[in-house]
Motif scaffolding. Structure first.
Motif, mmCIF file in Angstrom:
data_model
loop_
_atom_site.group_PDB
_atom_site.id
_atom_site.type_symbol
_atom_site.label_atom_id
_atom_site.label_comp_id
_atom_site.label_asym_id
_atom_site.label_seq_id
_atom_site.Cartn_x
_atom_site.Cartn_y
_atom_site.Cartn_z
ATOM 1 N N GLU A 12 -8.632 -33.490 20.104
ATOM 2 C CA GLU A 12 -9.975 -33.844 19.654
ATOM 3 C C GLU A 12 -10.957 -33.834 20.833
ATOM 4 O O GLU A 12 -12.048 -33.278 20.736
ATOM 5 N N PHE A 16 -14.166 -31.286 21.362
ATOM 6 C CA PHE A 16 -15.516 -31.792 21.614
ATOM 7 C C PHE A 16 -16.101 -31.163 22.878
ATOM 8 O O PHE A 16 -17.208 -30.638 22.872
ATOM 9 N N GLU A 19 -17.126 -27.544 22.680
ATOM 10 C CA GLU A 19 -18.326 -27.279 21.892
ATOM 11 C C GLU A 19 -19.614 -27.450 22.711
ATOM 12 O O GLU A 19 -20.669 -26.963 22.325
ATOM 13 N N ARG A 40 -11.616 -41.395 22.739
ATOM 14 C CA ARG A 40 -12.536 -42.294 22.031
ATOM 15 C C ARG A 40 -12.451 -43.713 22.576
ATOM 16 O O ARG A 40 -13.360 -44.508 22.365
ATOM 17 N N GLY A 77 -21.087 -39.328 23.050
ATOM 18 C CA GLY A 77 -21.070 -38.041 22.353
ATOM 19 C C GLY A 77 -19.798 -37.841 21.558
ATOM 20 O O GLY A 77 -19.839 -37.395 20.408
ATOM 21 N N LEU A 78 -18.659 -38.172 22.161
ATOM 22 C CA LEU A 78 -17.390 -38.032 21.452
ATOM 23 C C LEU A 78 -17.314 -38.999 20.273
ATOM 24 O O LEU A 78 -16.833 -38.643 19.198
ATOM 25 N N TRP A 81 -19.357 -37.475 17.468
ATOM 26 C CA TRP A 81 -18.886 -36.158 17.073
ATOM 27 C C TRP A 81 -17.886 -36.268 15.934
ATOM 28 O O TRP A 81 -17.146 -37.232 15.887
ATOM 29 N N PRO A 82 -17.826 -35.391 14.969
ATOM 30 C CA PRO A 82 -18.495 -34.101 14.916
ATOM 31 C C PRO A 82 -19.807 -34.111 14.124
ATOM 32 O O PRO A 82 -20.524 -33.115 14.131
ATOM 33 N N ASP A 83 -20.135 -35.209 13.459
ATOM 34 C CA ASP A 83 -21.317 -35.213 12.590
ATOM 35 C C ASP A 83 -22.609 -35.587 13.301
ATOM 36 O O ASP A 83 -23.689 -35.237 12.846
ATOM 37 N N VAL A 85 -24.945 -36.557 17.114
ATOM 38 C CA VAL A 85 -25.208 -36.248 18.512
ATOM 39 C C VAL A 85 -25.743 -37.518 19.159
ATOM 40 O O VAL A 85 -26.616 -38.184 18.591
ATOM 41 N N ARG A 144 -26.561 -34.205 13.512
ATOM 42 C CA ARG A 144 -26.599 -32.902 14.189
ATOM 43 C C ARG A 144 -27.738 -32.030 13.670
ATOM 44 O O ARG A 144 -28.387 -31.342 14.441
#
Length: 149
Positions: A12, A16, A19, A40, A77-78, A81-83, A85, A144
Motif C-alpha cells: 500500500e 501511494f 502515484e 499508516r 497523504g497516505l 489516500w486513495p480517495d 489528498v 481528489r
C-alpha cells in the motif's frame, strides 16, 4: 476482507509513493532527506546535519521543520489516500537541543486522523536518540476531484 486477502501495508505504501509525481521531492534531495519507513502508523526519514546548518554550525531550525513537514505530509497523504489528498495548513516546531554533526531522524505519528483533517506529531532525534525537536503538522483532507487528481 479476510486476513489472507488484505493488501500488505508495504504494498500500500509503495503504491501511494509510486502515484506521486516526484516522490523524493526536489527540496528533500537538496537537504539529503531519505524516507526509511512509510506506513499508516508512522513515517520515518533521516537527514544529515552537514549541509543543513546555520552560520554557527548548528542544525538549522528551518531544516528541522523541512524534515518534519516531509514526514508529516507523507503520513497525512497516505492516510488520505486513495480517495483524498492532504494539504498542509499549519506547522509548528519547538527546538529542544542543538545538533552539530551526524544524522537526525524524524518520525511522524498520528495525533488525529479524520475525514477532513489529520494532525501528526513529529519527533526529531539525534543519533543518540535524544529528542532535538518536536513538531506538529495539521493537514486538510480534500477530495481528489477537487484538486484535479
Amino acid at each position: 476482507m479476510t486476513e489472507t486477502t488484505k493488501p500488505d501495508a508495504n504494498d500500500e505504501a509503495r503504491a501511494f509513493l509510486a502515484e506521486l509525481p516526484d516522490a523524493d521531492g526536489a527540496l528533500n534531495r537538496k537537504m539529503g532527506i531519505s524516507l526509511t519507513e512509510v506506513s499508516r502508523e508512522r513515517v520515518v526519514a533521516t537527514m544529515p546535519v552537514e549541509g543543513n546548518t546555520q552560520p554557527f554550525g548548528l542544525l538549522h531550525g528551518g531544516a528541522s521543520v523541512v524534515l518534519a513537514e516531509t514526514v508529516g505530509s507523507v503520513a497525512a497523504g497516505l492516510a488520505a489516500w486513495p480517495d483524498g489528498v492532504a494539504v498542509g495548513v499549519d506547522i509548528n516546531a519547538t527546538h529542544h537541543r542543538s545538533v552539530t554533526s551526524g544524522t537526525v531522524t524524524g518520525m511522524a505519528t498520528p495525533a488525529h486522523v479524520g475525514r477532513s483533517s489529520s494532525v501528526w506529531e513529529v519527533a526529531i532525534t539525534d543519533e543518540a536518540g535524544r529528542r532535538t525537536c518536536t513538531a506538529r503538522i495539521t493537514c486538510s483532507v480534500l477530495p481528489r476531484s477537487r484538486v484535479g487528481l
